[in-house]
Design a protein around this motif. Structure first.
Motif, PDB file in Angstrom:
ATOM      1  N   HIS A  81       5.547   8.655   9.454  1.00 61.91           N
ATOM      2  CA  HIS A  81       5.151   9.987   9.212  1.00 61.91           C
ATOM      3  C   HIS A  81       4.374  10.039   7.915  1.00 61.91           C
ATOM      4  O   HIS A  81       3.322  10.801   7.796  1.00 61.91           O
ATOM      5  CB  HIS A  81       6.240  10.873   8.974  1.00 61.91           C
ATOM      6  CG  HIS A  81       7.007  11.525  10.289  1.00 61.91           C
ATOM      7  ND1 HIS A  81       7.867  10.778  10.798  1.00 61.91           N
ATOM      8  CD2 HIS A  81       6.543  12.395  10.883  1.00 61.91           C
ATOM      9  CE1 HIS A  81       8.104  11.439  12.034  1.00 61.91           C
ATOM     10  NE2 HIS A  81       7.191  12.606  12.140  1.00 61.91           N
ATOM     11  N   LEU A 130       2.439   7.402   6.842  1.00 62.32           N
ATOM     12  CA  LEU A 130       1.069   6.842   7.352  1.00 62.32           C
ATOM     13  C   LEU A 130       0.199   7.724   8.094  1.00 62.32           C
ATOM     14  O   LEU A 130      -1.203   7.991   7.867  1.00 62.32           O
ATOM     15  CB  LEU A 130       1.276   5.700   8.109  1.00 62.32           C
ATOM     16  CG  LEU A 130       0.166   4.869   8.424  1.00 62.32           C
ATOM     17  CD1 LEU A 130      -0.575   4.308   7.305  1.00 62.32           C
ATOM     18  CD2 LEU A 130       0.661   3.638   9.371  1.00 62.32           C
ATOM     19  N   GLN A 131       0.651   8.654   8.716  1.00 60.93           N
ATOM     20  CA  GLN A 131      -0.015   9.639   9.783  1.00 60.93           C
ATOM     21  C   GLN A 131      -0.581  10.670   8.741  1.00 60.93           C
ATOM     22  O   GLN A 131      -1.656  11.078   8.922  1.00 60.93           O
ATOM     23  CB  GLN A 131       1.035  10.582  10.650  1.00 60.93           C
ATOM     24  CG  GLN A 131       0.342  11.199  11.616  1.00 60.93           C
ATOM     25  CD  GLN A 131       1.510  12.135  12.410  1.00 60.93           C
ATOM     26  OE1 GLN A 131       2.459  12.242  12.193  1.00 60.93           O
ATOM     27  NE2 GLN A 131       0.932  12.341  13.584  1.00 60.93           N
ATOM     28  N   LYS A 132       0.197  11.112   7.865  1.00 60.70           N
ATOM     29  CA  LYS A 132      -0.482  12.084   6.739  1.00 60.70           C
ATOM     30  C   LYS A 132      -1.426  11.524   6.018  1.00 60.70           C
ATOM     31  O   LYS A 132      -2.533  12.271   5.695  1.00 60.70           O
ATOM     32  CB  LYS A 132       0.554  12.564   5.755  1.00 60.70           C
ATOM     33  CG  LYS A 132       1.502  13.577   6.168  1.00 60.70           C
ATOM     34  CD  LYS A 132       2.664  13.790   5.219  1.00 60.70           C
ATOM     35  CE  LYS A 132       3.668  14.814   6.010  1.00 60.70           C
ATOM     36  NZ  LYS A 132       4.595  14.715   6.956  1.00 60.70           N
ATOM     37  N   MET A 133      -1.520  10.155   5.751  1.00 63.96           N
ATOM     38  CA  MET A 133      -2.637   9.533   4.833  1.00 63.96           C
ATOM     39  C   MET A 133      -3.844   9.293   5.800  1.00 63.96           C
ATOM     40  O   MET A 133      -5.092   9.505   5.224  1.00 63.96           O
ATOM     41  CB  MET A 133      -2.247   8.080   4.501  1.00 63.96           C
ATOM     42  CG  MET A 133      -1.114   8.234   3.375  1.00 63.96           C
ATOM     43  SD  MET A 133      -1.449   8.893   2.021  1.00 63.96           S
ATOM     44  CE  MET A 133       0.221   9.101   1.009  1.00 63.96           C
ATOM     45  N   GLN A 134      -3.273   9.042   7.295  1.00 64.84           N
ATOM     46  CA  GLN A 134      -4.710   9.020   7.926  1.00 64.84           C
ATOM     47  C   GLN A 134      -5.215  10.263   8.449  1.00 64.84           C
ATOM     48  O   GLN A 134      -6.573  10.446   8.499  1.00 64.84           O
ATOM     49  CB  GLN A 134      -4.360   8.315   9.565  1.00 64.84           C
ATOM     50  CG  GLN A 134      -3.932   6.949   9.260  1.00 64.84           C
ATOM     51  CD  GLN A 134      -3.382   6.319  10.368  1.00 64.84           C
ATOM     52  OE1 GLN A 134      -2.771   6.998  11.299  1.00 64.84           O
ATOM     53  NE2 GLN A 134      -3.442   4.744  10.538  1.00 64.84           N
ATOM     54  N   MET A 135      -4.471  11.313   8.459  1.00 64.06           N
ATOM     55  CA  MET A 135      -5.137  12.660   8.703  1.00 64.06           C
ATOM     56  C   MET A 135      -5.794  13.204   7.519  1.00 64.06           C
ATOM     57  O   MET A 135      -6.685  13.762   7.632  1.00 64.06           O
ATOM     58  CB  MET A 135      -3.865  13.630   9.003  1.00 64.06           C
ATOM     59  CG  MET A 135      -4.429  14.924   9.316  1.00 64.06           C
ATOM     60  SD  MET A 135      -2.798  16.000   9.495  1.00 64.06           S
ATOM     61  CE  MET A 135      -1.577  14.979  10.362  1.00 64.06           C
ATOM     62  N   GLY A 136      -5.385  12.504   6.219  1.00 61.12           N
ATOM     63  CA  GLY A 136      -6.055  13.103   4.961  1.00 61.12           C
ATOM     64  C   GLY A 136      -5.117  14.184   4.129  1.00 61.12           C
ATOM     65  O   GLY A 136      -4.770  15.217   4.860  1.00 61.12           O
ATOM     66  N   LEU A 158       5.617   7.792   2.585  1.00 60.13           N
ATOM     67  CA  LEU A 158       4.833   6.128   2.889  1.00 60.13           C
ATOM     68  C   LEU A 158       5.615   5.306   2.146  1.00 60.13           C
ATOM     69  O   LEU A 158       5.968   4.290   2.693  1.00 60.13           O
ATOM     70  CB  LEU A 158       3.566   6.421   2.644  1.00 60.13           C
ATOM     71  CG  LEU A 158       2.571   5.168   2.913  1.00 60.13           C
ATOM     72  CD1 LEU A 158       2.574   4.530   4.271  1.00 60.13           C
ATOM     73  CD2 LEU A 158       1.100   5.219   2.065  1.00 60.13           C
TER      74      LEU A 158
END
Length: 126
Positions: free
Chosen positions: A15, A17-23, A49
């Motif tokens: 979750h 990592l997803q936030k980091m990739q989304m920005g 993360l």
């Protein structure tokens, strides 16, 4: 306990990592739409993360789990409550329960903390 800790850590790691990739700026915009300060996206993203990775390794499990619990309470009351239990906050309640277990018990199964502490008698406690 180890399997439960690994599953919890992996869930939060992914979750985060997803936030980091989304920005985190976009996540902050979502937080703002819920009435939360947008800057909270940064600590939440990093807690998920880094905390997920630390939990997988078995380091600082009690403290990481407590932080996860705070994040889950926030998610439940700001984003998930209105959706009801099934299909709404079911996952968050389960993650909260798992986090509470590790935060309260201080036990995390086999991990680096037991190796680094050198506690040969009880490799399960932090």
């Amino acid at each position: 306990m180890t399997i439960l800790r690994l599953a919890l850590g992996l869930s939060f790691l992914l979750h985060g990592l997803q936030k980091m990739q989304m920005g985190l700026d976009k996540v902050g915009g979502f937080f703002a739409s819920l009435g939360l300060p947008s800057f909270l996206a940064y600590p939440v993203g990093y807690i998920e993360l880094i905390g997920g990775a630390l939990l997988i390794l078995g380091l600082f499990s009690r403290y990481i789990a407590a932080a996860f619990g705070v994040v889950m309470v926030g998610a439940i009351f700001t984003a998930k409550l209105k959706g009801g239990y099934v299909g709404g906050m079911e996952l968050e309640v389960l993650l909260l329960a798992m986090s509470a277990y590790f935060a309260i018990s201080g036990q995390s199964g086999y991990g680096l903390s037991s190796v680094l502490s050198g506690d040969k008698k009880d490799p399960v406690t932090l």
